[in-house]
Write an enzyme that holds these catalytic residues in place. Structure first.
Site, short mmCIF file in Angstrom:
data_model
loop_
_atom_site.label_atom_id
_atom_site.label_comp_id
_atom_site.label_asym_id
_atom_site.label_seq_id
_atom_site.Cartn_x
_atom_site.Cartn_y
_atom_site.Cartn_z
N ARG A 118 -11.53 43.23 40.70
CA ARG A 118 -11.67 44.27 39.73
C ARG A 118 -12.56 45.32 40.40
NH1 ARG A 118 -12.12 40.42 34.60
NH2 ARG A 118 -10.11 40.48 33.74
N LYS A 175 -1.74 43.10 36.05
CA LYS A 175 -1.24 44.11 35.01
C LYS A 175 -0.57 45.28 35.63
CE LYS A 175 -5.35 42.55 32.30
NZ LYS A 175 -6.44 43.19 31.49
N HIS A 230 -5.76 39.65 34.49
CA HIS A 230 -6.14 39.00 33.39
C HIS A 230 -6.33 37.51 33.98
CE1 HIS A 230 -6.65 37.01 29.41
NE2 HIS A 230 -5.65 36.10 29.99
N TYR A 244 -2.55 38.92 22.76
CA TYR A 244 -4.16 39.45 22.81
C TYR A 244 -4.48 39.26 21.15
CZ TYR A 244 -4.55 41.08 27.74
OH TYR A 244 -4.69 41.02 28.90
N THR A 266 -14.96 42.28 33.51
CA THR A 266 -13.93 42.96 32.80
C THR A 266 -13.94 44.38 33.12
OG1 THR A 266 -13.82 41.19 31.14
CG2 THR A 266 -12.95 43.40 30.74
N ARG A 314 -12.25 33.46 37.86
CA ARG A 314 -12.85 34.62 36.93
C ARG A 314 -13.97 35.19 37.81
NH1 ARG A 314 -12.00 35.07 31.65
NH2 ARG A 314 -14.17 35.97 31.28
N PHE A 371 -9.99 48.56 20.81
CA PHE A 371 -8.99 49.08 22.06
C PHE A 371 -7.52 48.04 21.97
CE2 PHE A 371 -11.85 45.59 23.13
CZ PHE A 371 -11.10 44.58 23.44
N ASN A 417 -7.59 47.13 34.25
CA ASN A 417 -8.56 46.30 35.13
C ASN A 417 -7.68 45.31 36.17
OD1 ASN A 417 -7.86 44.44 33.16
ND2 ASN A 417 -9.98 44.20 32.66
N GLU A 475 -2.25 29.86 27.23
CA GLU A 475 -1.58 30.86 27.80
C GLU A 475 -0.45 30.59 28.59
OE1 GLU A 475 -5.66 33.75 27.22
OE2 GLU A 475 -4.74 33.30 29.26
#
Ligand code: CMP
Length: 139
Positions: free
Chosen positions: A103, A10, A116, A50, A92, A86, A58, A113, A127
């Site tokens: 993270r 990100k 993704h 998203y 998250t 993950r 948010f 964070n 995705e």
């Protein structure tokens, strides 16, 4: 089973020049980066990506954040890649992320964070197809 999952480095992470350190976490954990490109998302791309969060409070800020700088979109491949990624990312919210996760070590906030990762095998396929054509993925 060998799976593929979509990962995004990100804008908070690209801004701090952390792409290599983040990629090293994936590779050290046995995931292979089989596709990767650095792009700037359009507002429309970020909104669509998203869209499941469209009703969340948010959402607007998330879209603005995701277009605030370059991102690196990538396909990670390996045994149980969706769940494995993950684990490598951590929770998250970095405040809840386990020690040694991306993270915990790099994220600035629950929004910024750093990474993704797809949350299911089904979403991973959607995705991945959102950003990559078949010929761009080299396993
Ligand atoms: P990601 O895994 O990309 O999925 C949705 C994103 O929304 C999440 O990471 C965060 O960057 C962002 N976000 C911001 N606030 C929240 C929140 N309260 N709960 C979950 N996600 C949030």
């Amino acid at each position: 089973a060998v799976e593929r999952t979509l990962s995004i480095v990100k804008p908070d992470a690209t801004r701090r020049n952390l792409t290599g350190k983040i990629n090293a976490r994936f590779e050290e954990a046995g995931l292979r980066i089989v596709a990767q490109k650095r792009i700037r998302l359009t507002r429309e791309q970020a909104e669509q990506f998203y869209i499941v969060h469209a009703e969340r409070p948010f959402y607007g800020e998330l879209v603005s954040f995701m277009i605030s700088g370059p991102v690196v979109v990538q396909v990670l491949e390996g045994e149980n890649a969706v769940a494995r990624n993950r684990e490598i990312m951590g929770a998250t919210n970095p405040a809840n992320a386990a020690p040694g996760t991306i993270r915990k070590d790099f994220a600035e906030s629950i929004e910024a964070n750093s990474v993704h990762g797809s949350d299911s095998l089904e979403n991973a396929a959607t995705e991945i197809a959102y950003f990559f054509s078949g010929t761009e993925i080299v396993g």
